[in-house]
Design a protein around this motif. Structure first.
Motif, PDB file in Angstrom:
ATOM      1  N   TYR A 271       0.858  -1.180   0.000  1.00 13.75           N
ATOM      2  CA  TYR A 271       0.000   0.000   0.000  1.00 13.75           C
ATOM      3  C   TYR A 271       0.898   1.235   0.000  1.00 13.75           C
ATOM      4  CZ  TYR A 271       0.812   0.414   5.036  1.00 13.75           C
ATOM      5  OH  TYR A 271       1.384   0.557   6.270  1.00 13.75           O
TER       6      TYR A 271
ATOM      7  N   VAL B  14       2.303   3.652   1.750  1.00 14.63           N
ATOM      8  CA  VAL B  14       3.493   3.919   2.548  1.00 14.63           C
ATOM      9  C   VAL B  14       4.585   2.894   2.278  1.00 14.63           C
ATOM     10  CG1 VAL B  14       4.378   4.117   4.892  1.00 14.63           C
ATOM     11  CG2 VAL B  14       2.136   5.043   4.326  1.00 14.63           C
TER      12      VAL B  14
ATOM     13  N   ARG C 222       4.648  11.240  -2.036  1.00 13.94           N
ATOM     14  CA  ARG C 222       3.454  10.400  -2.087  1.00 13.94           C
ATOM     15  C   ARG C 222       2.587  10.826  -3.273  1.00 13.94           C
ATOM     16  NH1 ARG C 222       0.248   7.578  -2.973  1.00 13.94           N
ATOM     17  NH2 ARG C 222      -1.181   6.298  -1.743  1.00 13.94           N
TER      18      ARG C 222
ATOM     19  N   HIS D 180       1.172   8.606  -6.265  1.00 14.26           N
ATOM     20  CA  HIS D 180      -0.254   8.540  -6.564  1.00 14.26           C
ATOM     21  C   HIS D 180      -0.493   8.654  -8.060  1.00 14.26           C
ATOM     22  CE1 HIS D 180      -4.553   9.208  -6.215  1.00 14.26           C
ATOM     23  NE2 HIS D 180      -4.396  10.167  -7.097  1.00 14.26           N
TER      24      HIS D 180
ATOM     25  N   ARG E  43      -3.117   5.894  11.301  1.00 19.26           N
ATOM     26  CA  ARG E  43      -3.564   6.560  10.078  1.00 19.26           C
ATOM     27  C   ARG E  43      -4.759   7.448  10.376  1.00 19.26           C
ATOM     28  NH1 ARG E  43      -1.974   4.148   5.469  1.00 19.26           N
ATOM     29  NH2 ARG E  43      -3.929   4.620   4.420  1.00 19.26           N
TER      30      ARG E  43
ATOM     31  N   ARG F 223      -8.002   5.884   9.192  1.00 13.22           N
ATOM     32  CA  ARG F 223      -8.385   5.768   7.777  1.00 13.22           C
ATOM     33  C   ARG F 223      -7.880   4.450   7.191  1.00 13.22           C
ATOM     34  NH1 ARG F 223      -8.916  11.599   8.048  1.00 13.22           N
ATOM     35  NH2 ARG F 223      -6.837  11.853   8.856  1.00 13.22           N
ATOM     36  N   ARG F 224      -8.626   3.946   6.215  1.00 12.73           N
ATOM     37  CA  ARG F 224      -8.309   2.627   5.659  1.00 12.73           C
ATOM     38  C   ARG F 224      -7.116   2.703   4.713  1.00 12.73           C
ATOM     39  NH1 ARG F 224     -12.281  -1.240   5.647  1.00 12.73           N
ATOM     40  NH2 ARG F 224     -14.124  -0.716   6.870  1.00 12.73           N
ATOM     41  N   LYS F 225      -6.388   1.590   4.643  1.00 11.02           N
ATOM     42  CA  LYS F 225      -5.330   1.458   3.635  1.00 11.02           C
ATOM     43  C   LYS F 225      -5.959   1.025   2.324  1.00 11.02           C
ATOM     44  CE  LYS F 225      -1.941  -0.118   7.006  1.00 11.02           C
ATOM     45  NZ  LYS F 225      -1.224  -1.284   7.514  1.00 11.02           N
ATOM     46  N   ARG F 226      -5.238   1.191   1.256  1.00 10.87           N
ATOM     47  CA  ARG F 226      -5.674   0.638  -0.021  1.00 10.87           C
ATOM     48  C   ARG F 226      -4.540  -0.229  -0.543  1.00 10.87           C
ATOM     49  NH1 ARG F 226      -9.384   1.290  -4.092  1.00 10.87           N
ATOM     50  NH2 ARG F 226     -10.624   2.625  -2.755  1.00 10.87           N
TER      51      ARG F 226
ATOM     52  N   TYR G 245     -10.004  10.089  -3.406  1.00  7.20           N
ATOM     53  CA  TYR G 245      -8.658   9.662  -3.004  1.00  7.20           C
ATOM     54  C   TYR G 245      -8.315  10.094  -1.594  1.00  7.20           C
ATOM     55  CZ  TYR G 245      -7.957   9.020  -8.006  1.00  7.20           C
ATOM     56  OH  TYR G 245      -8.067   8.630  -9.285  1.00  7.20           O
TER      57      TYR G 245
ATOM     58  N   LEU H 179      -9.280   9.761   1.533  1.00  8.23           N
ATOM     59  CA  LEU H 179      -9.098   8.884   2.685  1.00  8.23           C
ATOM     60  C   LEU H 179      -7.798   8.111   2.591  1.00  8.23           C
ATOM     61  CD1 LEU H 179     -12.666   7.516   3.404  1.00  8.23           C
ATOM     62  CD2 LEU H 179     -11.310   9.203   4.662  1.00  8.23           C
ATOM     63  N   GLU H 180      -7.550   7.525   1.404  1.00 10.84           N
ATOM     64  CA  GLU H 180      -6.342   6.712   1.236  1.00 10.84           C
ATOM     65  C   GLU H 180      -5.089   7.572   1.431  1.00 10.84           C
ATOM     66  OE1 GLU H 180      -5.665   5.627  -2.742  1.00 10.84           O
ATOM     67  OE2 GLU H 180      -3.772   4.645  -2.294  1.00 10.84           O
ATOM     68  N   LEU H 181      -5.042   8.714   0.708  1.00 15.02           N
ATOM     69  CA  LEU H 181      -3.823   9.526   0.715  1.00 15.02           C
ATOM     70  C   LEU H 181      -3.577  10.133   2.087  1.00 15.02           C
ATOM     71  CD1 LEU H 181      -4.108  11.223  -2.761  1.00 15.02           C
ATOM     72  CD2 LEU H 181      -2.595   9.371  -2.058  1.00 15.02           C
ATOM     73  N   GLN H 182      -4.635  10.665   2.689  1.00 18.11           N
ATOM     74  CA  GLN H 182      -4.452  11.286   3.994  1.00 18.11           C
ATOM     75  C   GLN H 182      -3.995  10.228   4.992  1.00 18.11           C
ATOM     76  OE1 GLN H 182      -3.914  13.919   5.054  1.00 18.11           O
ATOM     77  NE2 GLN H 182      -5.059  14.654   6.799  1.00 18.11           N
ATOM     78  N   GLY H 183      -4.561   9.003   4.881  1.00 15.41           N
ATOM     79  CA  GLY H 183      -4.127   7.915   5.748  1.00 15.41           C
ATOM     80  C   GLY H 183      -2.651   7.642   5.590  1.00 15.41           C
ATOM     81  N   ASP H 184      -2.201   7.559   4.339  1.00 17.53           N
ATOM     82  CA  ASP H 184      -0.787   7.289   4.073  1.00 17.53           C
ATOM     83  C   ASP H 184       0.092   8.394   4.640  1.00 17.53           C
ATOM     84  OD1 ASP H 184      -1.399   4.976   2.900  1.00 17.53           O
ATOM     85  OD2 ASP H 184      -0.807   5.514   0.857  1.00 17.53           O
TER      86      ASP H 184
END
Lengths: 113, 887
Positions: free
Chosen positions: A25, A27, A43, A47, A70, A73-76, B24, B26-31
């Motif tokens: 994912y 990170v 990042r 993206h 996080r 928040r969910r990972k992808r 995007y 949620l994913e990016l802010q999480g990362d």
């Protein structure tokens, strides 16, 4: 051609995702690129590459678990598709062919002396 | 951790949320957050926050950004195109206004950019040394009983001892400022003035690049010399220089390396750099100021700490030497008002903040940087003000357009965007032209300021981005007020044909005009005062005759001075000559300690050596006694200036008094007693920036006599050129391998004030531009005001007013504004120029500058009248029937 072309950076990203197996994912991909390829990318740049790859169908993604680190928040997670694998193989064989066509004397100055 | 909840910087989180596509986010802010917490635990908050900010900013890319939604209107891009087209049409329709607007803006932006380039180059001094943040020069405030001197040169052992005694010091380096020497290679001789001598680690501490030669072996031999690139080229052309031998006054010098030419942004420069060890006259010493001392401190050391430690160092090492020299205890020495205060100057501050004695070169001045920067801001502000004024002035013409648009359904928002687009167009065009102008002007500007600014260094993506954003912002700011005024017209009112009399807007417009003239008048007055001070310095009686004096420098190169002088004396037009060790204003003076016989305490005097006829040639006044002359044996005679008589505490007639030249422990022969032969009226032997300090004058027959290297000739100005050539012939005969160097004293003295003269000239240019811009603004305002009173004028004329009476009436409105501006400008100019004049020990009184204010006021009033007269006369002469009929 434009649809299936694999850029150099995109190739790196694909390989890194593969090497990370099920833990790919944002990170981890970014860190792996830093550690293995020694490239410090943002990042945001990652993206862009990931969304291109997804558009081309080389990778798919799915939501993963959330974590306190996080901010909940969910990972992808990203996985390479079969199309992606084919594209990698093609890129490699193209490169191998080019390498094989270069006379050895050019690649290793001093070879044969 | 200093931060409360260890959350990423709030503003940037919000910013990111604001611009990131929702899908995007949620994913990016999480990362980002995950990375942030990782960095936080590894590197701490500051680094983590910085990295986070960087990441957020790098997220600004098309794939992440939300689709722009500027307007709810679906046809936004169509609207934009139409607005742009309308803006262009409008601009082309009113060519004069567009020209005034764009032209004014372009010129002021160009001036602003040039100033910024100048400031950039001035502030970049010494910023390329590897450890510039830790590199300091040791400077000195030397307190004497009657005055304080500030020196850039300090005793030879000052840095060395500090490096030994203070654990905080990492390294030291000394640079000896040098002197001119003749250097010969293959029968070609050049006079080299930029000779310096330095310690071995020079190239470690200073970032000057070595082009050839090995860094560790540069100074392995005592007679090593490192050449600058262009010096090497001068002597050796394309040939290999390293290893070659140059013959010089200091003996043979072996070239061991070639360095790049000293970058212009360095507080010193060298053509030849020799080994400090070669100069054997430099000995371990704590009291004689001889070299520039540099210290490299260890990481994180506060220079204040070293300053404090220097107090002890002086007590420990210098005090003894002082006591031996002075024959009094160090305590008594201090009690009588003497003292040494050593302090560290950051190397990067030297160019702009250090004006000490014996600097390598005349430094810049931080005050000028501030003045120029404020001028840059003001000039752009003036142009922006014009923009606002002209736009509102045109509102009468555009009122109908606005009315019709509103009737047809335009929203206020759309109108505002239309006017904003127009003003942004103007500012972008202005910026483009300004950049073009800068490219055109830069070569001339470089020549004028003695700089070599390369524009190619500045054409980076960042700078272009900054300029674009700046012009957008400027256009926005300047356009916002007119946009609101114009778009708020009531359609019913304007379409009826009523004139707009916005009382509220009046004070803004008037205020802007006052502001513009305020700036212009301050600039006019300042320019005039600078001129007054310059003239004052030129006309001031310096205590000697500076006109028509030709100086032959390096006269010591002539083997037989007497023959040379006889030959020169035969040249027609030469009316007398005399030699001295230093010419007034330009020379170097040496220090020596003296005391009155019978007194224990000695004081340091600046010293100079005069040959017999020098005083007479220079027409200096002798107040008492006599000058040196052939009739007397002057080996032990001394002349003093008035200040020295006072400083030594001589009571009664100074002539015949015995004065002891204190040699101290250095000279086993002991002290030498001199008789005062005469007293010279105080003359300005240094620039007018400093006061006259006590001075002793030795005779050329004294022990110091070998020093008389400057031969001053009193000449007939009409034959100057032929005299210079005749002396060249004689010189070539008598001193064949020596360089002939001559100068005119008044020119050399003018050079002392070169910085002031240049700033004065720049002031003049800026003033011109500011006035011009202000006039454009006034012109626009006059159009507006008179345009709105055209009917009133018609009525007045019908009722019998004469044209002259009407013109007078119209002018009087503007007189008020100018008058207010003058009132505001006077104190501002007095304050600014007061600061500037502080830099001169000899300066005009503020009260004497009243004439500058009168002239400044009158000029601005006259200019304003001229500007307004076009419109007012036109209005007054026009046929009233025409103006009244349109109803």
């Amino acid at each position: 051609m434009k649809g299936t072309h694999l850029g150099e950076f995109q190739e790196v990203v694909l390989l890194v995702i593969l090497s990370l197996d099920s833990n790919a994912y944002g990170v981890t991909i970014k860190q792996e690129i830093m550690n293995k390829v020694n490239r410090d990318i943002s990042r945001g740049a990652l993206h862009t590459a990931l969304s291109r790859l997804e558009e081309k169908g080389f990778i798919t993604s799915e939501q993963g678990e959330a974590h306190e680190d996080r901010g909940g928040r969910r990972k992808r997670y990203y996985t390479v598709t079969n199309t992606g694998l084919t594209a990698l193989h093609e890129a490699r064989s193209l490169r191998d062919e080019l390498w094989s066509q270069i006379p050895k004397i050019k690649l290793y100055p001093g070879y044969g002396k | 951790m200093p931060h409360k909840n260890d959350a990423p910087p709030k503003f940037f989180s919000r910013l990111f949320k604001w611009f990131c596509k929702e899908e995007y986010f949620l994913e990016l802010q999480g990362d980002l957050q995950e990375e942030f917490s990782e960095n936080l635990s590894e590197h701490g908050y500051p680094i983590a926050a910085r990295l986070y900010k960087k990441e957020v900013l790098k997220m600004i890319r098309p794939s992440v950004l939300k689709k722009v939604k500027l307007s709810n209107n679906q046809n936004f891009s169509a609207m934009f195109r139409i607005n742009a087209k309308l803006a262009l049409r409008n601009l082309f329709k009113h060519k004069l206004y567009t020209f005034i607007n764009v032209g004014g803006l372009a010129i002021s932006l160009a001036v602003c950019m040039l100033i910024l380039l100048y400031v950039q180059s001035e502030t970049s001094y010494d910023n390329y040394h590897p450890n510039k943040d830790r590199l300091y020069r040791v400077a000195l405030d030397r307190f004497y009983p009657d005055h304080t001197s500030h020196y850039a040169v300090t005793p030879y052992s000052m840095a060395e001892q500090a490096a030994i005694d203070f654990p905080e010091v990492e390294a030291f380096c000394r640079i000896f400022p040098g002197f001119g020497i003749n250097v010969t290679y293959e029968n070609e001789t050049f006079l080299e003035n930029d000779l310096r001598a330095a310690d071995k680690n020079f190239f470690d501490l200073f970032g000057i690049k070595l082009l050839s030669g090995s860094k560790s072996e540069l100074f392995n031999v005592q007679n090593a010399v490192i050449l600058s690139e262009s010096t090497a080229l001068k002597y050796f052309g394309q040939d290999e220089a390293v290893g070659k031998i140059l013959k010089s006054d200091l003996g043979d010098l072996i070239v061991t390396g070639i360095a790049e030419d000293t970058p212009e942004n360095t507080h010193f420069e060298f053509d030849l750099l020799i080994n400090l060890e070669l100069l054997t006259f430099l000995q371990a010493n704590f009291v004689n100021f001889s070299v520039h001392n540099y210290l490299l401190l260890k990481e994180g050391v506060d220079p204040e700490l070293i300053n404090k430690k220097y107090v002890d160092l002086v007590e420990q090492y210098a005090a003894g030497q002082i006591e031996r020299n002075q024959k009094i205890s160090f305590e008594e020495f201090k009690a009588s008002g003497n003292g040494y205060n050593y302090f560290l100057q950051p190397v990067t501050d030297i160019h702009l903040k250090s004006q000490l004695e014996a600097e390598f070169e005349a430094n810049g001045n931080i005050t000028y940087i501030y003045i120029f920067l404020s001028i840059a801001v003001f000039i752009v502000a003036l142009a922006a003000v014009n923009f606002i004024n002209l736009a509102t002035a045109r509102s009468t013409e555009r009122a109908k357009e606005v009315g019709i648009r509103k009737v047809l359904g335009s929203e206020k928002k759309q109108l505002i965007s239309q006017f904003l687009i127009e003003s942004i167009f103007v500012s972008l065009a202005g910026m483009l032209i300004a950049v073009g102008l800068v490219f055109l002007i830069t070569p001339a500007f470089n020549g004028f300021t003695d700089k070599s600014i390369l524009l190619s260094n500045f054409t980076t993506a960042t700078n272009i981005g900054i300029l674009t954003i700046f012009s957008l912002v400027l256009g926005g700011i300047a356009g916002i007020y007119p946009a609101f005024v114009l778009s708020s017209f009531q359609p019913v009112v304007v379409l009826k044909g009523k004139m707009i009399h916005s009382k509220n807007g009046a004070w803004i417009r008037n205020g802007l005009v006052v502001f513009q003239f305020f700036i212009s008048i301050v600039l006019i007055c300042s320019t005039l005062i600078v001129g007054q001070q310059m003239r004052y310095m030129q006309d001031r009686n310096l205590g000697f005759e500076k006109d028509n004096v030709l100086v032959i420098e390096r006269a010591f190169s002539v083997p037989d001075m007497e023959t040379f002088k006889t030959e020169v004396g035969k040249i027609p037009g030469v009316n007398g000559m005399g030699a001295a060790s230093a010419m007034p204003g330009t020379g170097n003076y040496f220090g020596a300690s003296f005391r009155l016989q019978g007194v224990n305490e000695s004081i340091a005097l600046n010293c100079v050596v005069f040959a017999d006829d020098f005083q007479e040639t220079m027409q200096m006044d002798v107040l008492a006694g006599r000058s040196f002359s052939k009739e007397f044996q002057d080996t032990l005679s001394l002349m003093l200036n008035e200040s020295a008589v006072r400083a030594l505490g001589i009571q009664g007639d100074p002539v015949g008094q015995s004065v002891v030249n204190v040699q101290g422990g250095n000279n086993p022969g002991g002290d030498v007693v001199y008789q005062v032969a005469g007293v010279v009226k105080d003359y300005n032997y240094k620039s007018l920036h400093t006061e006259i300090t006590p001075m002793a004058i030795f005779s050329a027959e004294s022990a110091f006599g070998g020093n008389v290297g400057n031969l001053a000739l009193k000449i007939d100005p009409n034959q100057a050129a032929s005299i210079v050539e005749s002396i060249r012939e004689i010189w070539r005969e008598q001193a064949p391998n020596q360089t002939y160097v001559y100068s005119f004293l008044d020119d050399s003295l003018l050079e002392l004030y070169e910085a002031e003269k240049k700033s004065g000239d720049l002031f003049l240019v800026f003033t011109g531009i500011a006035i011009w811009i202000a006039c454009i603004g006034l012109f626009g305002l006059a159009t507006f005001i008179i345009g709105s009173r055209i009917k009133e004028i018609g009525v007045r004329k019908v009722l019998g007013a004469t044209s002259a009476r009407v013109v007078f009436l119209l002018m009087s409105d503007f007189n008020k504004l100018i008058f207010i501006a003058v009132l505001l400008a006077i104190p501002a100019a007095i304050w600014v120029m007061g600061q500037w004049l502080e830099g001169f020990a000899y300066r005009i009184n503020m009260i004497d500058t009243w004439i500058s204010f009168v002239i400044g006021g009158v000029v601005s009033l006259a200019v304003a009248w001229l500007t307004v007269s076009y419109h007012s006369i036109k209005a007054a002469m026009s046929n009233p029937v025409k103006n009244l009929r349109t109803e």
